[in-house]
Design an enzyme around this catalytic site. Structure first.
Site, PDB file in Angstrom:
ATOM      1  N   TYR A 130       0.844  -1.203   0.000  1.00 45.86           N
ATOM      2  CA  TYR A 130       0.000   0.000   0.000  1.00 45.86           C
ATOM      3  C   TYR A 130       0.869   1.239   0.000  1.00 45.86           C
ATOM      4  CZ  TYR A 130      -3.835  -3.016   1.078  1.00 45.86           C
ATOM      5  OH  TYR A 130      -4.766  -4.004   0.999  1.00 45.86           O
ATOM      6  N   LYS A 159       6.133  11.430  -2.054  1.00 49.74           N
ATOM      7  CA  LYS A 159       7.466  10.933  -1.679  1.00 49.74           C
ATOM      8  C   LYS A 159       7.471   9.393  -1.670  1.00 49.74           C
ATOM      9  CE  LYS A 159      10.963  11.306   1.948  1.00 49.74           C
ATOM     10  NZ  LYS A 159      10.823  10.218   2.907  1.00 49.74           N
ATOM     11  N   LYS A 172       9.111   6.369  -4.446  1.00 45.80           N
ATOM     12  CA  LYS A 172      10.001   5.292  -3.967  1.00 45.80           C
ATOM     13  C   LYS A 172       9.741   3.968  -4.699  1.00 45.80           C
ATOM     14  CE  LYS A 172      12.270   4.136   0.223  1.00 45.80           C
ATOM     15  NZ  LYS A 172      13.497   4.900   0.202  1.00 45.80           N
ATOM     16  N   ARG A 179      -6.206   1.293  -5.369  1.00 41.44           N
ATOM     17  CA  ARG A 179      -7.319   0.886  -4.491  1.00 41.44           C
ATOM     18  C   ARG A 179      -8.278   2.057  -4.362  1.00 41.44           C
ATOM     19  NH1 ARG A 179      -7.339  -1.362   1.723  1.00 41.44           N
ATOM     20  NH2 ARG A 179      -6.544   0.720   2.201  1.00 41.44           N
ATOM     21  N   GLU A 229     -14.178  -8.379   3.712  1.00 40.38           N
ATOM     22  CA  GLU A 229     -13.776  -7.858   5.022  1.00 40.38           C
ATOM     23  C   GLU A 229     -14.956  -7.529   5.922  1.00 40.38           C
ATOM     24  OE1 GLU A 229     -11.128  -4.494   4.244  1.00 40.38           O
ATOM     25  OE2 GLU A 229     -12.158  -4.015   2.392  1.00 40.38           O
ATOM     26  N   ASP A 285     -10.964  -4.669   9.199  1.00 40.06           N
ATOM     27  CA  ASP A 285     -12.380  -4.350   8.963  1.00 40.06           C
ATOM     28  C   ASP A 285     -13.272  -5.529   9.356  1.00 40.06           C
ATOM     29  OD1 ASP A 285     -12.838  -1.663   7.836  1.00 40.06           O
ATOM     30  OD2 ASP A 285     -11.328  -2.308   6.404  1.00 40.06           O
ATOM     31  N   ILE A 317       2.654  -2.975   4.259  1.00 42.38           N
ATOM     32  CA  ILE A 317       2.466  -1.527   4.395  1.00 42.38           C
ATOM     33  C   ILE A 317       3.780  -0.755   4.388  1.00 42.38           C
ATOM     34  CG2 ILE A 317       0.213  -1.479   5.527  1.00 42.38           C
ATOM     35  CD1 ILE A 317       1.811  -1.398   8.223  1.00 42.38           C
ATOM     36  N   HIS A 318       4.901  -1.485   4.470  1.00 41.78           N
ATOM     37  CA  HIS A 318       6.193  -0.791   4.593  1.00 41.78           C
ATOM     38  C   HIS A 318       7.227  -1.539   3.750  1.00 41.78           C
ATOM     39  CE1 HIS A 318       9.903   0.683   6.474  1.00 41.78           C
ATOM     40  NE2 HIS A 318       9.177   1.702   6.951  1.00 41.78           N
ATOM     41  N   ASP A 342       1.852 -40.816  -3.665  1.00 42.62           N
ATOM     42  CA  ASP A 342       0.918 -41.075  -4.765  1.00 42.62           C
ATOM     43  C   ASP A 342       0.467 -39.735  -5.322  1.00 42.62           C
ATOM     44  OD1 ASP A 342      -0.787 -40.279  -2.810  1.00 42.62           O
ATOM     45  OD2 ASP A 342      -2.074 -42.054  -2.824  1.00 42.62           O
TER      46      ASP A 342
HETATM   47  N1  COA Z   1       5.393   2.909   0.292  1.00 46.23           N
HETATM   48  C1  COA Z   1       6.522   3.476  -0.195  1.00 46.23           C
HETATM   49  N2  COA Z   1       7.510   3.974   0.593  1.00 46.23           N
HETATM   50  C2  COA Z   1       7.329   3.884   1.921  1.00 46.23           C
HETATM   51  C3  COA Z   1       6.185   3.316   2.491  1.00 46.23           C
HETATM   52  C4  COA Z   1       5.177   2.812   1.622  1.00 46.23           C
HETATM   53  N3  COA Z   1       4.055   2.253   2.083  1.00 46.23           N
HETATM   54  N4  COA Z   1       6.282   3.345   3.828  1.00 46.23           N
HETATM   55  C5  COA Z   1       7.459   3.943   4.109  1.00 46.23           C
HETATM   56  N5  COA Z   1       8.091   4.275   2.949  1.00 46.23           N
HETATM   57  C6  COA Z   1       9.400   4.925   2.813  1.00 46.23           C
HETATM   58  C7  COA Z   1       9.493   6.222   3.590  1.00 46.23           C
HETATM   59  O1  COA Z   1       9.040   7.309   2.811  1.00 46.23           O
HETATM   60  C8  COA Z   1      10.966   6.304   3.907  1.00 46.23           C
HETATM   61  O2  COA Z   1      11.634   6.735   2.730  1.00 46.23           O
HETATM   62  P1  COA Z   1      13.094   7.484   2.828  1.00 46.23           P
HETATM   63  O3  COA Z   1      14.027   6.491   3.436  1.00 46.23           O
HETATM   64  O4  COA Z   1      13.413   7.795   1.395  1.00 46.23           O
HETATM   65  O5  COA Z   1      12.848   8.682   3.694  1.00 46.23           O
HETATM   66  C9  COA Z   1      11.356   4.838   4.109  1.00 46.23           C
HETATM   67  O6  COA Z   1      10.373   4.059   3.399  1.00 46.23           O
HETATM   68  C10 COA Z   1      11.351   4.411   5.553  1.00 46.23           C
HETATM   69  O7  COA Z   1      10.095   4.721   6.115  1.00 46.23           O
HETATM   70  P2  COA Z   1       9.875   4.920   7.698  1.00 46.23           P
HETATM   71  O8  COA Z   1      10.480   6.208   8.112  1.00 46.23           O
HETATM   72  O9  COA Z   1      10.364   3.691   8.392  1.00 46.23           O
HETATM   73  O10 COA Z   1       8.322   4.939   7.831  1.00 46.23           O
HETATM   74  P3  COA Z   1       7.343   6.220   7.787  1.00 46.23           P
HETATM   75  O11 COA Z   1       7.268   6.779   9.177  1.00 46.23           O
HETATM   76  O12 COA Z   1       7.730   7.134   6.680  1.00 46.23           O
HETATM   77  O13 COA Z   1       5.958   5.524   7.421  1.00 46.23           O
HETATM   78  C11 COA Z   1       3.925   4.349   7.733  1.00 46.23           C
HETATM   79  C12 COA Z   1       5.346   4.557   8.251  1.00 46.23           C
HETATM   80  C13 COA Z   1       3.284   3.165   8.423  1.00 46.23           C
HETATM   81  C14 COA Z   1       3.091   5.606   7.963  1.00 46.23           C
HETATM   82  C15 COA Z   1       4.033   4.069   6.196  1.00 46.23           C
HETATM   83  O14 COA Z   1       4.801   2.904   6.036  1.00 46.23           O
HETATM   84  C16 COA Z   1       2.745   3.980   5.453  1.00 46.23           C
HETATM   85  O15 COA Z   1       2.110   4.966   5.159  1.00 46.23           O
HETATM   86  N6  COA Z   1       2.315   2.755   5.053  1.00 46.23           N
HETATM   87  C17 COA Z   1       1.122   2.550   4.294  1.00 46.23           C
HETATM   88  C18 COA Z   1      -0.105   2.675   5.182  1.00 46.23           C
HETATM   89  C19 COA Z   1      -1.372   2.425   4.436  1.00 46.23           C
HETATM   90  O16 COA Z   1      -1.485   2.682   3.252  1.00 46.23           O
HETATM   91  N7  COA Z   1      -2.404   1.863   5.119  1.00 46.23           N
HETATM   92  C20 COA Z   1      -3.648   1.517   4.520  1.00 46.23           C
HETATM   93  C21 COA Z   1      -3.698   0.090   4.063  1.00 46.23           C
HETATM   94  S1  COA Z   1      -3.637  -1.086   5.358  1.00 46.23           S
HETATM   95 MG    MG Z   2     -10.055  -2.643   4.845  1.00 47.40          MG
END
Ligand code: COA
Ligand code: MG
Length: 317
Positions: free
Chosen positions: A29, A36, A40, A89, A150, A185, A251-252, A299
């Site tokens: 996600y 930003k 990535k 999504r 969900e 959910d 998510i990360h 088998d």
């Molecule tokens: N997609 C792309 N890049 C991501 C990312 C993601 N989902 N989550 C983190 N990154 C990037 C950050 O921008 C950061 O980049 P940098 O090193 O160039 O600065 C690096 O990865 C490390 O991130 P970090 O600092 O550990 O996390 P954060 O505090 O920036 O973000 C969250 C944490 C949880 C807020 C973030 O991961 C996020 O938004 N995830 C998606 C959440 C979501 O969409 N939820 C709904 C569906 S369940």
């Molecule tokens: Mg959901």
């Protein structure tokens, strides 16, 4: 000889085994309004991304997310060279902002490869969605569809939902290919409390896998929200794979590799499967059905499992 016999084997075994196609081992996600994070994506080795308009985006940022996604698709899609499935999504049919998401996100120069449709609860929503897709996709025949189950209602109607997906795939512009389990959910819907061993969602996870396999869809497991706890993620990913899931939502970026590894066959499994299929061939020629391999009785069911491992390995190369 080996290749020829593999073809024969495929005809006999694969017709009834699980069919794998471009697996989505990890779906990442990325909030649609967070440029930003979107930027990535090109540096990540990821099977599928979900540029999010739904729950990862605050209500007052929905419009910003839609337009950011549309612009990002114009940059990402021509550059991605089939490496990553770029999805969007959208909000659920019930949200009343679903059509607005489609109208904006599908009006750029490039369409996403896939639409992820959350909170599907009945076939009426799928018919509405499919008609909507017809309205906004002019330039190309079909778009992949991943749906989310969900809620209690979704799991009561899962059979009807799967049948409708198959019907729509035959007639409309969508190619349904995965069912996703939305655990948080779902827990909210049934009033359950999330626990580490996830017993409260066992029934729903098993039900989703069962229907996904019956209808030849990929089964995508729940999110592990403690993204800093990679050991916990390994445990939950392995649990999901053992249950029959073929991928997991993440998510990360740190979660990607762990999940991809869990949903790929290990070298040991591949060697086992290759050796077993060779032994199977030799025994078939001698007219022997059941035989012993590495101390176990073999088998057809075990042969199918070995064939699935080889299929999966080939599809993610
Ligand atoms: N997609 C792309 N890049 C991501 C990312 C993601 N989902 N989550 C983190 N990154 C990037 C950050 O921008 C950061 O980049 P940098 O090193 O160039 O600065 C690096 O990865 C490390 O991130 P970090 O600092 O550990 O996390 P954060 O505090 O920036 O973000 C969250 C944490 C949880 C807020 C973030 O991961 C996020 O938004 N995830 C998606 C959440 C979501 O969409 N939820 C709904 C569906 S369940
Ligand atoms: Mg959901």
């Amino acid at each position: 000889m080996w290749i020829y016999n593999m073809k024969l084997l495929k005809r006999t075994v694969l017709e009834i085994s699980v069919r794998y196609y471009k697996p989505r081992r990890a779906i990442l996600y990325v909030p649609g309004n967070d440029l930003k994070k979107i930027n990535k994506i090109q540096s990540l080795t990821i099977d599928c991304v979900a540029l999010d308009c739904e729950d990862g985006v605050a209500l007052n940022k929905k419009d910003e997310a839609r337009y950011t996604i549309r612009e990002s698709l114009n940059r990402l899609i021509p550059d991605i060279k089939n490496k990553t499935d770029i999805g969007v999504r959208i909000n659920s049919v019930d949200s009343e902002i679903c059509e607005k998401d489609l109208e904006v996100c599908l009006s750029g120069n490039y369409l996403p490869h896939t639409i992820l449709l959350p909170k599907v609860e009945d076939s009426g929503q799928l018919h509405w969605f499919s008609d909507c897709i017809d309205k906004y996709i002019k330039q190309r025949d079909k778009i992949n569809l991943i749906i989310f189950l969900e809620s209690a209602k979704a799991f009561i109607n899962i059979s009807e939902i799967c049948k409708t997906l198959v019907t729509l795939a035959d007639k409309q512009k969508i190619i349904p290919n995965s069912l996703v389990f939305g655990s948080d959910d779902y827990c909210a819907s049934i009033g359950a409390t999330r626990t580490e061993d996830a017993t409260e969602v066992l029934y729903a996870r098993q039900k989703l896998v069962l229907y996904a396999k019956a209808y030849n869809f990929q089964a995508i497991d729940m999110v592990y929200i403690k993204f800093k706890d990679l050991e916990g993620l390994v445990r939950q990913s392995e649990q999901g794979r053992h249950m029959g899931f073929t991928g997991k939502q993440v998510i990360h970026p740190d979660q990607i590799e762990v999940v991809q590894k869990s949903f790929s066959p290990s070298l040991v499994q591949v060697e086992w499967a290759k050796g077993l299929l060779r032994a199977f061939e030799e025994h078939q020629i001698k007219g022997i059905g059941a035989f012993t391999y590495e101390g176990s009785m073999i088998d057809m069911p075990t042969i199918k499992q070995a064939q699935n491992i080889i299929e999966l390995m080939n599809s993610i190369k």
